[in-house]
Enzyme design. Structure first.
Site, PDB file in Angstrom:
ATOM      1  N   GLU A   1     -16.016   6.152   4.880  1.00 42.83           N
ATOM      2  CA  GLU A   1     -15.255   5.826   6.020  1.00 42.83           C
ATOM      3  C   GLU A   1     -15.349   6.800   7.181  1.00 42.83           C
ATOM      4  O   GLU A   1     -15.648   7.840   6.955  1.00 42.83           O
ATOM      5  CB  GLU A   1     -14.033   5.261   5.729  1.00 42.83           C
ATOM      6  CG  GLU A   1     -13.055   6.291   5.107  1.00 42.83           C
ATOM      7  CD  GLU A   1     -11.723   5.747   4.519  1.00 42.83           C
ATOM      8  OE1 GLU A   1     -11.232   4.660   5.399  1.00 42.83           O
ATOM      9  OE2 GLU A   1     -11.136   6.361   3.595  1.00 42.83           O
TER      10      GLU A   1
ATOM     11  N   LYS B   1      -2.382   6.415   1.446  1.00 45.43           N
ATOM     12  CA  LYS B   1      -2.391   7.093   2.604  1.00 45.43           C
ATOM     13  C   LYS B   1      -1.561   8.098   2.977  1.00 45.43           C
ATOM     14  O   LYS B   1      -0.118   7.886   3.114  1.00 45.43           O
ATOM     15  CB  LYS B   1      -1.801   5.831   3.629  1.00 45.43           C
ATOM     16  CG  LYS B   1      -2.146   5.841   5.222  1.00 45.43           C
ATOM     17  CD  LYS B   1      -2.159   4.601   5.879  1.00 45.43           C
ATOM     18  CE  LYS B   1      -1.997   4.675   7.512  1.00 45.43           C
ATOM     19  NZ  LYS B   1      -3.434   5.259   7.908  1.00 45.43           N
TER      20      LYS B   1
ATOM     21  N   ARG C   1       0.801  -1.217   0.114  1.00 40.73           N
ATOM     22  CA  ARG C   1      -0.019   0.169   0.107  1.00 40.73           C
ATOM     23  C   ARG C   1       0.863   1.105  -0.035  1.00 40.73           C
ATOM     24  O   ARG C   1       0.419   2.246  -0.571  1.00 40.73           O
ATOM     25  CB  ARG C   1      -0.841   0.015   1.129  1.00 40.73           C
ATOM     26  CG  ARG C   1      -2.000   0.946   1.101  1.00 40.73           C
ATOM     27  CD  ARG C   1      -3.282   0.861   2.275  1.00 40.73           C
ATOM     28  NE  ARG C   1      -2.463   0.881   3.464  1.00 40.73           N
ATOM     29  CZ  ARG C   1      -3.352   0.774   4.729  1.00 40.73           C
ATOM     30  NH1 ARG C   1      -4.363   0.346   4.508  1.00 40.73           N
ATOM     31  NH2 ARG C   1      -2.643   0.771   5.924  1.00 40.73           N
TER      32      ARG C   1
HETATM   33  N1  PLP Z   1      -9.224   4.382   6.872  1.00 36.62           N
HETATM   34  C1  PLP Z   1      -8.479   5.555   7.015  1.00 36.62           C
HETATM   35  C2  PLP Z   1      -8.710   6.506   6.535  1.00 36.62           C
HETATM   36  C3  PLP Z   1      -7.208   5.187   8.091  1.00 36.62           C
HETATM   37  O1  PLP Z   1      -6.551   6.178   8.255  1.00 36.62           O
HETATM   38  C4  PLP Z   1      -7.021   3.731   8.380  1.00 36.62           C
HETATM   39  C5  PLP Z   1      -5.834   3.508   9.146  1.00 36.62           C
HETATM   40  O2  PLP Z   1      -4.724   2.937   8.660  1.00 36.62           O
HETATM   41  C6  PLP Z   1      -7.814   2.905   7.855  1.00 36.62           C
HETATM   42  C7  PLP Z   1      -8.885   3.201   7.183  1.00 36.62           C
HETATM   43  C8  PLP Z   1      -7.644   1.403   8.442  1.00 36.62           C
HETATM   44  O3  PLP Z   1      -6.499   0.675   7.527  1.00 36.62           O
HETATM   45  P1  PLP Z   1      -5.726  -0.519   8.071  1.00 36.62           P
HETATM   46  O4  PLP Z   1      -6.862  -1.573   8.590  1.00 36.62           O
HETATM   47  O5  PLP Z   1      -4.863  -0.798   7.036  1.00 36.62           O
HETATM   48  O6  PLP Z   1      -5.260   0.132   9.397  1.00 36.62           O
HETATM   49  C1  COI Z   2      -3.915   3.473  11.506  1.00 35.24           C
HETATM   50  O1  COI Z   2      -4.825   2.709  12.292  1.00 35.24           O
HETATM   51  O2  COI Z   2      -2.733   2.957  11.380  1.00 35.24           O
HETATM   52  C2  COI Z   2      -3.968   4.889  11.156  1.00 35.24           C
HETATM   53  O3  COI Z   2      -3.240   5.317  10.494  1.00 35.24           O
HETATM   54  C3  COI Z   2      -5.213   5.457  11.729  1.00 35.24           C
HETATM   55  C4  COI Z   2      -4.964   6.801  12.362  1.00 35.24           C
HETATM   56  C5  COI Z   2      -3.893   6.929  13.511  1.00 35.24           C
HETATM   57  C6  COI Z   2      -4.380   7.797  11.480  1.00 35.24           C
END
Ligand code: PLP
Ligand code: COI
Length: 341
Positions: free
Chosen positions: A220, A184, A82
């Site tokens: 989200e 991200k 990612r």
């Molecule tokens: N959506 C957003 C906007 C986020 O910042 C995060 C955090 O990483 C997620 C979703 C969840 O992603 P992940 O499960 O890969 O941490």
């Molecule tokens: C994560 O869950 O890793 C995120 O980046 C969410 C937040 C702390 C920005």
């Protein structure tokens, strides 16, 4: 190895400086060897690309102490991929995926004393990130970059841990169609700051963002994807090109299907149907699975039958199975856990 004296079970989601971090620099078209350093500070030119035009992307993953005393990371290969996707979208060089995995493993290992003990409720959050470092004044990508990884021990993202939270439907948009919502990038979070400060001032824990084009579909929150559970126990999660492809959400869908035998659906979710769901949760690395008890849409309340006291039963099963896998209590699917030591 002796653990640091930290009150693990009372940690919130904050920054605690740990001993070592990883740094690699990109110059003249290539990444250098990279190294661990104790220096937590970054010194940049005043005109660095990241400072002027926000050319920065990041990742978030966690390291856990398993029941049998190993330190593991959860699916770092997906974070590596990612981050590569995020970098390409912002015209940044990709930090090679195999080196990403090696760098996060090295950083976790070097900070093993900060990996919370099994059963403490805390974890070691790992933050890889990358930014443009050389002076950029015309709008264009930088030529030089720095990739770093630091770690910080963390507790629950939302105060109260597993207690259901109340969120609001935001009047602001998080991401544009064909924009950057699916990567991200720091810029997505900068533009959510006013919305989250407003939500907090109004007493809400988070925002539910709707799709910017029609404002009829669930996207989200600022830092997590949604999962819903129907009254007949189906797990439903929004599909959209402008949300972050959460690794936790992808893992939950697998767990729901393969471990719990539940039906799962990844599809557009209209806000109008949210009132008919039995359970709602936010999922992400930081959020793990945080139950939502109530959603407020301009004064109109949607109260989920699971209530404000505890997680709904399906959310709870998902939570226990996912965290059971992460902490080595349940058998993980092939390749999900990377053993650090
Ligand atoms: N959506 C957003 C906007 C986020 O910042 C995060 C955090 O990483 C997620 C979703 C969840 O992603 P992940 O499960 O890969 O941490
Ligand atoms: C994560 O869950 O890793 C995120 O980046 C969410 C937040 C702390 C920005």
């Amino acid at each position: 190895m002796e653990k640091k004296q930290i009150d693990w079970s009372n940690l919130g989601f904050g920054y605690v400086q740990t001993d070592m971090r990883y740094v690699s620099n990109f110059k003249d078209g290539k990444w250098d060897e990279g190294e661990l350093t104790p220096d937590a500070n970054v010194v940049l030119n005043e005109c660095a690309g990241v400072l002027q035009y926000a050319q920065t992307v990041f990742e978030g993953l966690k390291a856990y102490t398993t029941e049998d005393g190993h330190i593991v990371m959860f699916r770092p290969d997906l974070n590596a991929k990612r981050m590569a996707d995020s970098a390409r979208r912002l015209e940044m060089p990709v930090f090679p995926e195999d080196r990403f995995i090696e760098a996060v493993a090295q950083t976790v290992k070097a900070n093993a004393a900060y990996v919370p003990p099994y059963g403490s409720g805390a974890t070691l959050y790992v933050r890889p990130y990358m930014f443009g470092t050389n002076p950029v004044i015309g709008v264009k990508p930088a030529d030089e970059y720095q990739f770093r990884v630091f770690t910080t021990p963390v507790g629950p993202y939302f105060k109260g841990g597993a207690k259901p939270i109340t969120i609001k439907v935001s009047d602001f948009d998080r991401a544009a169609p064909h924009g950057t919502g699916h990567i991200k990038a720091g810029l997505n979070y900068a533009m959510s700051l006013h919305a989250i400060v407003t939500a907090h001032e109004e007493g809400f824990a988070e925002n539910m963002y709707l799709d910017a084009a029609t404002r009829t579909k669930v996207e989200e929150t600022g830092g997590a994807n949604f999962i819903f559970v129907t009254k007949d126990n189906k797990v439903v999660t929004p599909k959209s090109d402008s949300i972050l492809p959460s690794i936790t959400r992808r893992s939950i869908l697998h767990v729901a299907k393969e471990y719990l035998g539940l039906e799962v659906e990844e599809r557009e979710v209209f806000f109008d149907e949210v009132k008919d769901f039995a359970e709602c949760g936010l999922c992400g690395t930081a959020a793990v699975i945080s139950p939502v008890g109530k959603i407020v849409d301009h004064g109109k309340e949607i109260c989920f039958p699971s209530g404000m006291d505890e997680m709904g039963p399906v959310t709870k099963k998902l939570y226990e199975t996912l965290t059971g896998i992460q902490m080595g209590h349940l058998e993980a699917p092939e390749g999900w856990l990377k053993v650090v030591e």
